[in-house]
Design a protein around this motif. Structure first.
Motif, mmCIF file in Angstrom:
data_model
loop_
_atom_site.group_PDB
_atom_site.id
_atom_site.type_symbol
_atom_site.label_atom_id
_atom_site.label_comp_id
_atom_site.label_asym_id
_atom_site.label_seq_id
_atom_site.Cartn_x
_atom_site.Cartn_y
_atom_site.Cartn_z
ATOM 1 N N VAL A 180 34.634 25.387 35.560
ATOM 2 C CA VAL A 180 33.337 25.775 35.004
ATOM 3 C C VAL A 180 33.517 26.385 33.617
ATOM 4 C CG1 VAL A 180 31.378 27.344 35.292
ATOM 5 C CG2 VAL A 180 32.267 26.091 37.264
ATOM 6 N N PHE A 181 34.476 27.302 33.487
ATOM 7 C CA PHE A 181 34.707 27.960 32.199
ATOM 8 C C PHE A 181 35.059 26.945 31.118
ATOM 9 C CE2 PHE A 181 37.493 29.841 29.023
ATOM 10 C CZ PHE A 181 36.775 30.965 28.633
ATOM 11 N N ASP A 182 36.000 26.053 31.423
ATOM 12 C CA ASP A 182 36.444 25.087 30.417
ATOM 13 C C ASP A 182 35.328 24.118 30.041
ATOM 14 O OD1 ASP A 182 38.917 26.270 30.402
ATOM 15 O OD2 ASP A 182 39.890 24.746 31.638
ATOM 16 N N TRP A 183 34.493 23.742 31.000
ATOM 17 C CA TRP A 183 33.384 22.832 30.703
ATOM 18 C C TRP A 183 32.389 23.483 29.746
ATOM 19 C CZ3 TRP A 183 28.072 22.642 31.446
ATOM 20 C CH2 TRP A 183 27.477 21.381 31.292
ATOM 21 N N TYR A 184 31.988 24.720 30.041
ATOM 22 C CA TYR A 184 31.061 25.417 29.145
ATOM 23 C C TYR A 184 31.708 25.691 27.789
ATOM 24 C CZ TYR A 184 27.188 26.275 32.349
ATOM 25 O OH TYR A 184 26.095 26.124 33.166
ATOM 26 N N ARG A 185 32.978 25.967 27.788
ATOM 27 C CA ARG A 185 33.674 26.242 26.522
ATOM 28 C C ARG A 185 33.558 25.057 25.570
ATOM 29 N NH1 ARG A 185 40.093 27.941 26.085
ATOM 30 N NH2 ARG A 185 39.994 28.785 23.959
ATOM 31 N N GLN A 186 33.725 23.853 26.093
ATOM 32 C CA GLN A 186 33.588 22.655 25.264
ATOM 33 C C GLN A 186 32.166 22.503 24.739
ATOM 34 O OE1 GLN A 186 34.829 19.317 27.633
ATOM 35 N NE2 GLN A 186 36.978 19.544 27.082
ATOM 36 N N ARG A 187 31.192 22.725 25.591
ATOM 37 C CA ARG A 187 29.808 22.429 25.231
ATOM 38 C C ARG A 187 29.142 23.519 24.414
ATOM 39 N NH1 ARG A 187 31.940 19.613 28.472
ATOM 40 N NH2 ARG A 187 31.298 17.471 28.946
ATOM 41 N N MET A 188 29.727 24.696 24.361
ATOM 42 C CA MET A 188 29.152 25.778 23.566
ATOM 43 C C MET A 188 29.865 25.949 22.231
ATOM 44 S SD MET A 188 28.533 28.516 26.669
ATOM 45 C CE MET A 188 27.421 29.615 25.787
ATOM 46 N N ASP A 189 30.776 25.038 21.933
ATOM 47 C CA ASP A 189 31.600 25.175 20.733
ATOM 48 C C ASP A 189 30.775 25.108 19.453
ATOM 49 O OD1 ASP A 189 34.124 25.365 19.369
ATOM 50 O OD2 ASP A 189 33.905 23.248 18.867
ATOM 51 N N MET A 190 29.667 24.374 19.459
ATOM 52 C CA MET A 190 28.852 24.239 18.257
ATOM 53 C C MET A 190 28.057 25.509 17.970
ATOM 54 S SD MET A 190 29.590 21.271 17.117
ATOM 55 C CE MET A 190 28.299 21.009 15.898
ATOM 56 N N GLN A 191 27.734 26.280 19.016
ATOM 57 C CA GLN A 191 26.940 27.489 18.817
ATOM 58 C C GLN A 191 27.806 28.739 18.646
ATOM 59 O OE1 GLN A 191 26.521 25.685 21.794
ATOM 60 N NE2 GLN A 191 24.767 24.425 21.248
ATOM 61 N N LEU A 192 28.964 28.753 19.322
ATOM 62 C CA LEU A 192 29.813 29.939 19.333
ATOM 63 C C LEU A 192 31.254 29.537 19.019
ATOM 64 C CD1 LEU A 192 28.424 31.425 22.667
ATOM 65 C CD2 LEU A 192 27.835 32.189 20.360
ATOM 66 N N HIS A 193 32.054 30.503 18.632
ATOM 67 C CA HIS A 193 33.460 30.228 18.322
ATOM 68 C C HIS A 193 34.268 30.288 19.622
ATOM 69 C CE1 HIS A 193 32.612 30.304 14.062
ATOM 70 N NE2 HIS A 193 32.046 31.490 14.180
ATOM 71 N N THR A 194 34.259 29.172 20.344
ATOM 72 C CA THR A 194 34.922 29.153 21.650
ATOM 73 C C THR A 194 36.341 28.596 21.583
ATOM 74 O OG1 THR A 194 34.067 26.953 22.202
ATOM 75 C CG2 THR A 194 32.683 28.846 22.773
#
Length: 245
Positions: A180-194
């Motif tokens: 779950v963490f890794d999936w959200y990390r990929q998809r939130m990269d454009m909004q946040l510095h993940t």
């Protein structure tokens, strides 16, 4: 994705007794189930395991709290997913369908010292809803509703909000399943510095497995055999990797 397709084609064979199974999945547990879109990791795994024995899949979505009694309540259903075995159940259980593996996750730049559950009391922690009751007696004693260290601990129902709080520095540690963490990390990269390096602190019990209940014993057997084959071939692990890499 190409490797997954090739393995799937190698495993698939057609049987004269092939059937289409109507199977109930939960709602909105990305990446395991994507809203009510009939897509997600659970659905991919189920479809591939059925295909090994020539069967097809029709996906229906039910609210997560209705899944346990769905076979009894809905005669048209052939199976329900993400279940734990129950004593005296009249249905046929296949174990180790999907798993969750929870970690305490921190930013490497914070240099947090986390080697056991009690170390979390030193930091601001956010976790998934129900974690205080789910992650074992030591965690429960400290962080359940009546625990001794709840001042800097918070459970968040929305996993997206949970991840956003972590990446914006409102929490030092997030407790979450790694997929779950890794999936959200990929998809939130454009909004946040993940892309900041993180540490996965493996302080909880290992993988928590969930299975499937089937109405028919023969279908349960076919599914179990197909599931074993996609695990042995490596396809099962590739499906997990598709959602995290």
């Amino acid at each position: 994705m190409l490797r997954v397709l090739l393995l799937s084609l190698l495993l698939f064979s057609t049987f004269s007794q092939s059937e289409r199974l109507t199977v109930a999945f939960g709602i909105d547990k990305p990446p395991f189930v994507m809203g009510q879109t009939r897509t997600g990791l659970e659905i991919d795994i189920f479809r591939e395991a059925l295909a090994v024995r020539g069967h097809d899949l029709l996906v229906v979505h039910l609210s997560n709290n209705k899944l346990q009694r769905a076979l009894e309540a809905v005669p048209q259903l052939d199976a329900v997913t993400t279940q734990k075995p129950l004593p005296d159940s009249p249905w046929h259980f296949v174990d180790e369908f999907t798993y969750y593996h929870n970690f305490a996750i921190s930013r490497q730049t914070d240099h947090l010292q986390i080697e056991q559950i009690s170390d979390l009391t030193n930091y601001k922690v956010i976790a998934f809803e129900g974690a205080g009751q789910f992650l074992g007696p030591d965690f429960r004693r400290l962080f359940a509703r009546d625990g001794s260290h709840t001042r800097h601990y918070q459970e968040i129902a929305s996993q997206r909000r949970q991840m956003a709080m972590f990446w914006t520095g409102k929490a030092e540690v997030v407790v979450a399943d790694r997929t779950v963490f890794d999936w959200y990390r990929q998809r939130m990269d454009m909004q946040l510095h993940t892309d900041e390096p993180v540490s996965y602190h493996d302080i909880f019990p290992g993988k928590t497995w969930y299975g499937v209940y089937f109405r028919d014993a023969g279908m349960a057997r076919d599914f179990a055999e197909g599931l074993a084959e996609i695990k042995a071939s490596g396809l099962y692990d590739l499906l997990y990797q598709n959602y995290t890499e």
